[in-house]
Write a protein that holds these residues in place. Structure first.
Motif, PDB file in Angstrom:
ATOM      1  N   GLU B 289       3.220   4.595   3.086  1.00 38.89           N
ATOM      2  CA  GLU B 289       4.090   4.722   4.262  1.00 38.89           C
ATOM      3  C   GLU B 289       3.293   5.357   5.397  1.00 38.89           C
ATOM      4  O   GLU B 289       2.399   6.152   5.163  1.00 38.89           O
ATOM      5  CB  GLU B 289       5.297   5.629   3.952  1.00 38.89           C
ATOM      6  CG  GLU B 289       6.100   5.206   2.741  1.00 38.89           C
ATOM      7  CD  GLU B 289       6.875   3.926   2.988  1.00 38.89           C
ATOM      8  OE1 GLU B 289       7.331   3.742   4.143  1.00 38.89           O
ATOM      9  OE2 GLU B 289       7.008   3.111   2.056  1.00 38.89           O
ATOM     10  N   GLY B 290       3.669   5.041   6.625  1.00 39.02           N
ATOM     11  CA  GLY B 290       2.993   5.676   7.746  1.00 39.02           C
ATOM     12  C   GLY B 290       3.842   5.611   8.991  1.00 39.02           C
ATOM     13  O   GLY B 290       4.852   4.901   9.054  1.00 39.02           O
ATOM     14  N   LYS B 291       3.414   6.418   9.993  1.00 40.83           N
ATOM     15  CA  LYS B 291       4.153   6.459  11.242  1.00 40.83           C
ATOM     16  C   LYS B 291       3.218   5.995  12.356  1.00 40.83           C
ATOM     17  O   LYS B 291       2.057   6.443  12.439  1.00 40.83           O
ATOM     18  CB  LYS B 291       4.602   7.902  11.478  1.00 40.83           C
ATOM     19  CG  LYS B 291       5.478   8.090  12.682  1.00 40.83           C
ATOM     20  CD  LYS B 291       5.903   9.555  12.739  1.00 40.83           C
ATOM     21  CE  LYS B 291       6.551   9.887  14.065  1.00 40.83           C
ATOM     22  NZ  LYS B 291       6.719  11.325  14.231  1.00 40.83           N
ATOM     23  N   ILE B 292       3.717   5.114  13.210  1.00 42.54           N
ATOM     24  CA  ILE B 292       2.885   4.596  14.305  1.00 42.54           C
ATOM     25  C   ILE B 292       2.760   5.671  15.372  1.00 42.54           C
ATOM     26  O   ILE B 292       3.755   6.105  15.935  1.00 42.54           O
ATOM     27  CB  ILE B 292       3.523   3.330  14.917  1.00 42.54           C
ATOM     28  CG1 ILE B 292       3.654   2.248  13.841  1.00 42.54           C
ATOM     29  CG2 ILE B 292       2.706   2.835  16.103  1.00 42.54           C
ATOM     30  CD1 ILE B 292       4.412   1.045  14.290  1.00 42.54           C
ATOM     31  N   ILE B 293       1.521   6.107  15.636  1.00 44.84           N
ATOM     32  CA  ILE B 293       1.373   7.127  16.690  1.00 44.84           C
ATOM     33  C   ILE B 293       0.736   6.582  17.959  1.00 44.84           C
ATOM     34  O   ILE B 293       0.811   7.189  19.008  1.00 44.84           O
ATOM     35  CB  ILE B 293       0.610   8.381  16.199  1.00 44.84           C
ATOM     36  CG1 ILE B 293      -0.767   7.979  15.661  1.00 44.84           C
ATOM     37  CG2 ILE B 293       1.415   9.138  15.157  1.00 44.84           C
ATOM     38  CD1 ILE B 293      -1.667   9.186  15.497  1.00 44.84           C
ATOM     39  N   ASP B 294       0.099   5.432  17.865  1.00 42.56           N
ATOM     40  CA  ASP B 294      -0.479   4.864  19.093  1.00 42.56           C
ATOM     41  C   ASP B 294      -0.732   3.379  18.883  1.00 42.56           C
ATOM     42  O   ASP B 294      -0.991   2.929  17.768  1.00 42.56           O
ATOM     43  CB  ASP B 294      -1.788   5.577  19.437  1.00 42.56           C
ATOM     44  CG  ASP B 294      -2.138   5.429  20.912  1.00 42.56           C
ATOM     45  OD1 ASP B 294      -1.365   4.737  21.637  1.00 42.56           O
ATOM     46  OD2 ASP B 294      -3.155   5.982  21.340  1.00 42.56           O
ATOM     47  N   ASN B 328       6.219   5.566  17.173  1.00 38.83           N
ATOM     48  CA  ASN B 328       6.941   6.633  16.476  1.00 38.83           C
ATOM     49  C   ASN B 328       7.924   6.166  15.418  1.00 38.83           C
ATOM     50  O   ASN B 328       8.807   6.905  15.017  1.00 38.83           O
ATOM     51  CB  ASN B 328       7.688   7.541  17.470  1.00 38.83           C
ATOM     52  CG  ASN B 328       6.704   8.295  18.346  1.00 38.83           C
ATOM     53  OD1 ASN B 328       5.638   8.675  17.866  1.00 38.83           O
ATOM     54  ND2 ASN B 328       7.054   8.468  19.602  1.00 38.83           N
ATOM     55  N   THR B 329       7.789   4.900  14.994  1.00 38.86           N
ATOM     56  CA  THR B 329       8.639   4.468  13.883  1.00 38.86           C
ATOM     57  C   THR B 329       7.812   4.473  12.611  1.00 38.86           C
ATOM     58  O   THR B 329       6.583   4.422  12.652  1.00 38.86           O
ATOM     59  CB  THR B 329       9.198   3.052  14.108  1.00 38.86           C
ATOM     60  OG1 THR B 329       8.087   2.190  14.377  1.00 38.86           O
ATOM     61  CG2 THR B 329      10.175   3.021  15.258  1.00 38.86           C
ATOM     62  N   ASN B 330       8.490   4.549  11.495  1.00 41.68           N
ATOM     63  CA  ASN B 330       7.811   4.517  10.199  1.00 41.68           C
ATOM     64  C   ASN B 330       7.704   3.088   9.720  1.00 41.68           C
ATOM     65  O   ASN B 330       8.626   2.291   9.906  1.00 41.68           O
ATOM     66  CB  ASN B 330       8.584   5.347   9.173  1.00 41.68           C
ATOM     67  CG  ASN B 330       8.427   6.826   9.494  1.00 41.68           C
ATOM     68  OD1 ASN B 330       7.368   7.286   9.901  1.00 41.68           O
ATOM     69  ND2 ASN B 330       9.540   7.572   9.348  1.00 41.68           N
ATOM     70  N   ILE B 331       6.545   2.771   9.107  1.00 42.20           N
ATOM     71  CA  ILE B 331       6.406   1.434   8.544  1.00 42.20           C
ATOM     72  C   ILE B 331       5.753   1.526   7.174  1.00 42.20           C
ATOM     73  O   ILE B 331       5.136   2.542   6.838  1.00 42.20           O
ATOM     74  CB  ILE B 331       5.556   0.494   9.432  1.00 42.20           C
ATOM     75  CG1 ILE B 331       4.238   1.190   9.826  1.00 42.20           C
ATOM     76  CG2 ILE B 331       6.321   0.034  10.653  1.00 42.20           C
ATOM     77  CD1 ILE B 331       3.254   0.239  10.429  1.00 42.20           C
ATOM     78  N   SER B 332       5.883   0.434   6.427  1.00 45.22           N
ATOM     79  CA  SER B 332       5.209   0.343   5.129  1.00 45.22           C
ATOM     80  C   SER B 332       4.002  -0.549   5.280  1.00 45.22           C
ATOM     81  O   SER B 332       4.022  -1.534   6.011  1.00 45.22           O
ATOM     82  CB  SER B 332       6.138  -0.283   4.087  1.00 45.22           C
ATOM     83  OG  SER B 332       7.259   0.530   3.951  1.00 45.22           O
ATOM     84  N   LEU B 333       2.920  -0.168   4.579  1.00 42.11           N
ATOM     85  CA  LEU B 333       1.686  -0.931   4.691  1.00 42.11           C
ATOM     86  C   LEU B 333       1.219  -1.320   3.304  1.00 42.11           C
ATOM     87  O   LEU B 333       1.434  -0.602   2.322  1.00 42.11           O
ATOM     88  CB  LEU B 333       0.634  -0.077   5.390  1.00 42.11           C
ATOM     89  CG  LEU B 333       1.022   0.267   6.827  1.00 42.11           C
ATOM     90  CD1 LEU B 333       0.375   1.539   7.275  1.00 42.11           C
ATOM     91  CD2 LEU B 333       0.698  -0.898   7.754  1.00 42.11           C
ATOM     92  N   TYR B 334       0.551  -2.467   3.224  1.00 40.45           N
ATOM     93  CA  TYR B 334       0.170  -3.033   1.935  1.00 40.45           C
ATOM     94  C   TYR B 334      -1.302  -3.391   1.941  1.00 40.45           C
ATOM     95  O   TYR B 334      -1.834  -3.881   2.930  1.00 40.45           O
ATOM     96  CB  TYR B 334       0.987  -4.301   1.661  1.00 40.45           C
ATOM     97  CG  TYR B 334       2.481  -4.065   1.782  1.00 40.45           C
ATOM     98  CD1 TYR B 334       3.230  -3.698   0.661  1.00 40.45           C
ATOM     99  CD2 TYR B 334       3.103  -4.180   3.022  1.00 40.45           C
ATOM    100  CE1 TYR B 334       4.595  -3.463   0.790  1.00 40.45           C
ATOM    101  CE2 TYR B 334       4.446  -3.951   3.147  1.00 40.45           C
ATOM    102  CZ  TYR B 334       5.206  -3.587   2.031  1.00 40.45           C
ATOM    103  OH  TYR B 334       6.531  -3.354   2.152  1.00 40.45           O
ATOM    104  N   CYS B 335      -1.957  -3.119   0.804  1.00 41.48           N
ATOM    105  CA  CYS B 335      -3.341  -3.581   0.695  1.00 41.48           C
ATOM    106  C   CYS B 335      -3.610  -4.107  -0.705  1.00 41.48           C
ATOM    107  O   CYS B 335      -2.940  -3.734  -1.664  1.00 41.48           O
ATOM    108  CB  CYS B 335      -4.355  -2.476   0.973  1.00 41.48           C
ATOM    109  SG  CYS B 335      -3.712  -0.945   1.565  1.00 41.48           S
ATOM    110  N   ALA B 336      -4.681  -4.957  -0.745  1.00 38.40           N
ATOM    111  CA  ALA B 336      -5.118  -5.456  -2.047  1.00 38.40           C
ATOM    112  C   ALA B 336      -6.171  -4.497  -2.583  1.00 38.40           C
ATOM    113  O   ALA B 336      -6.983  -3.972  -1.812  1.00 38.40           O
ATOM    114  CB  ALA B 336      -5.711  -6.849  -1.888  1.00 38.40           C
ATOM    115  N   LEU B 337      -6.148  -4.276  -3.869  1.00 35.18           N
ATOM    116  CA  LEU B 337      -7.123  -3.352  -4.467  1.00 35.18           C
ATOM    117  C   LEU B 337      -8.548  -3.828  -4.241  1.00 35.18           C
ATOM    118  O   LEU B 337      -9.475  -3.046  -4.100  1.00 35.18           O
ATOM    119  CB  LEU B 337      -6.842  -3.196  -5.960  1.00 35.18           C
ATOM    120  CG  LEU B 337      -5.562  -2.438  -6.304  1.00 35.18           C
ATOM    121  CD1 LEU B 337      -5.411  -2.318  -7.799  1.00 35.18           C
ATOM    122  CD2 LEU B 337      -5.572  -1.055  -5.655  1.00 35.18           C
TER     123      LEU B 337
END
Lengths: 253, 343, 275
Positions: B289-294, B328-337
């Protein structure tokens, strides 16, 4: 404000020169009263054989010292700019420009006397070459600052060996500097008094123009001096104009 | 085929180039990439003959050219400053190298005119270098070298002096000319975009030594070490806190199971911004999870800076212009190993 | 040094005809004058002791004083002039400088002589002062320290303008604007920004005038009226009239030492400024 100030400075610089030029046409020959326009003093000047002899000597000295110094100074500048230079070389090439004339004059006199060297025009030439070399070197070096040193490597890269590169690339690029430096050297030598005075030896056979002017000013001013001054001022200015063109104008080759 | 064999060059006690070896194929567009002061220009000058190597050899088509003078070497160098002869016009500049080969006047004229055509300099023959634009100067410098038909053309930071738009144009032009003439090009640059865009193969240099050599793709996707990873492209790094087996733990104690552990004692794990996705797909198996700051706009693809619990440092991701993201919204992020690499 | 063949001819010439002659007079300065001129090869320091006796030391001091005044006045006149030129239309700047420098290239003797004409008791300046009623009868302008200083300033001013202009013109205009933007008025900007940044040029100009003035012979000789006003005249006299070459040599060396120490101080100041 700024214009007025510059005007005052220029007046300070030019009024003395213009005064001399004006006086050279003064019929009365006195610096104090205007006796009407006349070119009489120029006639007198041309009849004075001593002046022509001195002028001839001066030109000989200026010409030969310029030729020698032009060569030595250019090589020195190239060596300093294209090869490695160090503070000893820099200092040696700098000292002749700043050493007081009187000190240089007496040390050369001592040197020539010690070696029992016969004095004459040749000893003046030798002495003038010393400071002229330094000045030519300084002027040519400023020319090196203008151009990209890579052009010399580019010429090697494109197949130009050392001599070809010098003739085709380096020399044409620095030539304006060499010309300007040589003209400067000629003017300096043409005007130089003390060193010439000390190294000319006794007798009037090697009197140069500045030596003659000095004795004219110092021991009894004759109005001819104004006419002579006018000539010399105009002559120097012409040389400066030419050398300015050489430096800034389009390259010659 | 040009072979550089353990070339060493010292300035005083300092190694500018140290035991450098590389083979470059005929007709290849090769880039030497590295930060300023890494010795890449020195190496170029050793190849072109302006610096003599303190050790090692250079072979060009099996011939040892290590000690050949620059004026007899079948290589040509295009200088960063272009080094055009200021007192010659364009035609004379280009003809200079052929005149040195003592060719017939007529042949020189034909070859110069041909190259003027190919490099789009028609009409500028009479101009002097100070009457040319940056791009034109560069083309003259290039033409001056190409007209000699060298076996290898060395280019020292050829695009650095140009402005951004011209740079893009010249990249294409350089590549075309290289293909057209079939000459080996060795370009030195500190600009990774330039190297990756132009070259068939790239050698990354650091402190006088070769770090990695490979195709742009190899260099970008499999940087050999932290230096290359940091130097080429952008990358998010996560400092190592704890590794158990192949499990790498982030700050918030979440972990990923790495597919390969390619280092003895890794410092951190890295992932390219474009490998962090906004949507899950079949390959993604790590989510955070993360928050967009810029949001930094570039146009087509924008950069987004995220604050997340998994790292102290902000995380950089990329997103297409059509993707609507709100500050300033929260989003979910995905990555491949598979997109994580240890350094 | 000797690997570089290009510099060899020039350096050899300068060494042979300048450095070696200087070494000769350095040696002479420790000997004494023979009865009929010439040199007596008795090593002693008498010449240096004599140089610092009041009769001669006074001349050294006067030389220093005149040179200092000439250099200071030159800088004071030249700085505003150079500043005005940098503010002029760029098209005319080179032209203004050219005409500033032009008199510098004409013969030094003639330039000095022109002031003999102007400063004479019956000269233009006295006449002008009488005409406008400032004075009733001619005042003595020529053959004073004043006339020597005027002559020196006149001869060397162009160079000082050039050297100050050189450092003013390379100064980034935005620095001055930055100072104004940050609230500095004209004098703040001048004193805190422009002058410190153009110090190399000011210093070079000052040292140039000082060095050339302190060892000058022609100006004190012609405009000073043949008295032993400055060290240059004294040296001249030792070699040509008094025939005391060893004493003249020691005076020359003192002169060169003063000059070199000044140049050394200049290089120190410039080196410190860079740090």
């Amino acid at each position: 404000m700024k214009k007025i100030y510059l005007c005052i400075v220029f007046c300070f610089l030019y009024i003395p020169i213009l005064t001399l030029i004006t006086l050279s046409f003064n019929k009365s020959g006195l610096p104090t009263s205007w006796g009407g326009f006349s070119i009489n003093w120029y006639y007198e000047l041309f009849e004075n054989q001593k002046i022509f002899k001195a002028l001839f000597n001066t030109i000989i000295v200026a010409f030969f010292s310029t030729i020698i110094a032009g060569l030595l100074g250019t090589l020195l500048a190239m060596g300093m700019e294209l090869r490695k230079s160090n503070k000893y070389i820099e200092a040696t090439a700098f000292i002749p420009m700043i050493i007081p004339d009187i000190v240089m004059a007496i040390s050369l006199l001592s040197f020539f006397t010690l070696l029992q060297f016969t004095l004459g025009l040749h000893s003046i030439i030798i002495s003038h070459v010393v400071f002229n070399t330094a000045f030519v070197c300084a002027v040519v070096r400023t020319r090196f600052k203008y151009f990209d040193h890579n052009v010399i490597e580019a010429s090697y890269d494109l197949g130009g060996k050392h001599i070809i590169t010098f003739i085709k690339i380096t020399l044409p690029i620095i030539l304006p500097g060499v010309i300007a430096g040589s003209l400067l050297s000629f003017t300096l030598s043409f005007d130089e008094f003390i060193i010439a005075f000390f190294t000319s030896g006794a007798g009037s056979s090697s009197t140069t123009l500045p030596m003659l002017i000095y004795s004219m000013i110092r021991f009894g001013v004759t109005p001819e001096i104004n006419a002579l001054s006018t000539f010399i001022i105009l002559f120097s200015f012409t040389i400066v104009f030419i050398s300015q063109r050489a430096v800034k104008g389009k390259l010659l080759i | 085929m040009i072979e550089v064999k353990s070339i060493t060059k010292k300035f005083g006690n300092l190694f500018a180039v140290k035991d450098f070896s590389i083979g470059i194929n005929h007709g290849e567009f090769f880039a030497l990439l590295g930060p300023s002061g890494c010795g890449k220009t020195t190496l170029l000058r050793v190849i072109s003959g302006f610096e003599l190597a303190d050790g090692g050899n250079i072979f060009l088509d099996k011939e040892n050219i290590t000690n050949l003078k620059p004026f007899v070497r079948p290589t040509n160098l295009m200088f960063q400053s272009y080094a055009l002869f200021p007192h010659y016009n364009v035609f004379k500049n280009i003809a200079y190298g052929l005149e040195r080969e003592k060719l017939e006047k007529q042949e020189i004229s034909i070859r110069v005119n041909e190259i003027i055509c190919k490099t789009n300099l028609t009409g500028l023959e009479e101009r002097y270098p100070d009457q040319l634009s940056g791009g034109q100067k560069q083309r003259v410098a290039l033409a001056r070298c190409l007209v000699k038909k060298p076996k290898v053309l060395l280019l020292d930071e050829p695009l650095t002096a140009l402005d951004k738009n011209l740079k893009e144009k010249m990249k294409i032009e350089l590549k075309n000319l290289q293909k057209q003439f079939g000459i080996t090009f060795i370009i030195v640059t500190h600009d990774q975009d330039e190297a990756l865009a132009l070259a068939d193969r790239v050698a990354v240099m650091n402190e006088g030594q070769l770090v990695q050599v490979g195709t742009p793709k190899e260099i970008y996707s499999k940087p050999k070490n932290l230096f290359v990873a940091e130097f080429i492209g952008k990358m998010n790094f996560f400092q190592k806190l704890k590794i158990e087996g192949n499990n790498f733990y982030f700050q918030d104690n979440s972990f990923i199971t790495l597919l390969e552990n390619n280092f003895e004692n890794p410092q951190c794990v890295g992932i390219r911004p474009e490998d962090i996705l906004l949507k899950a797909n079949g390959n993604t198996n790590y989510k955070f999870e993360g928050k967009i700051i810029d949001i930094i706009y570039h146009g087509q693809e924008n950069e987004v800076i995220i604050n997340s619990k998994i790292s102290e440092e902000p995380i950089l991701i990329k997103c297409h212009k059509n993707q609507e993201l709100i500050l300033n919204t929260n989003i979910s992020l995905y990555c491949a190993l598979s997109s994580f690499r240890l350094y | 040094m000797f690997k570089n063949k290009l510099v060899l001819p020039g350096l050899t010439w300068i060494s042979l005809f300048l450095l070696i002659p200087c070494i000769i007079i350095f040696t002479y300065s420790f000997f004494e004058r023979g009865v009929y001129g010439g040199i007596e090869y008795n090593f002693n320091l008498e010449n240096y002791v004599r140089s610092f006796k009041w009769t001669y030391f006074k001349i050294l001091l006067t030389s220093g004083q005149i040179a200092f005044l000439a250099a200071s006045i030159s800088v004071l006149i030249a700085f505003p002039a150079a500043y005005c030129i940098t503010k002029a239309n760029p098209k005319y700047q080179i032209l203004l400088l050219f005409f500033m420098m032009l008199p510098f290239w004409s013969n030094y003797l003639i330039r000095t002589y022109s002031w003999m004409v102007l400063l004479n008791n019956q000269g233009l300046i006295n006449n002008l002062l009488i005409y406008i009623g400032l004075i009733d009868e001619p005042i003595r302008l020529l053959y004073t320290k004043f006339s020597v200083i005027v002559g020196l300033v006149y001869n060397y001013l162009p160079f000082v303008v050039l050297s100050i202009y050189a450092s003013l013109s390379t100064m980034n205009k935005e620095i001055i604007e930055a100072s104004e933007d940050l609230g500095g008025n004209f004098f703040d900007t001048l004193i805190r920004v422009i002058i410190p940044l153009s110090l190399p040029g000011i210093l070079a100009g000052f040292i140039f005038v000082f060095v050339l003035s302190v060892g000058n012979f022609i100006t004190p000789d012609l405009l000073g009226g043949g008295k032993f006003l400055m060290i240059g005249n004294l040296i001249y006299d030792q070699f040509l009239s008094a025939r005391d070459w060893p004493f003249g040599s020691s005076l020359s060396l003192i002169l060169v030492t003063i000059m070199l120490s000044l140049l050394f101080i200049q290089s120190l100041i410039l080196a410190r400024k860079k740090l």
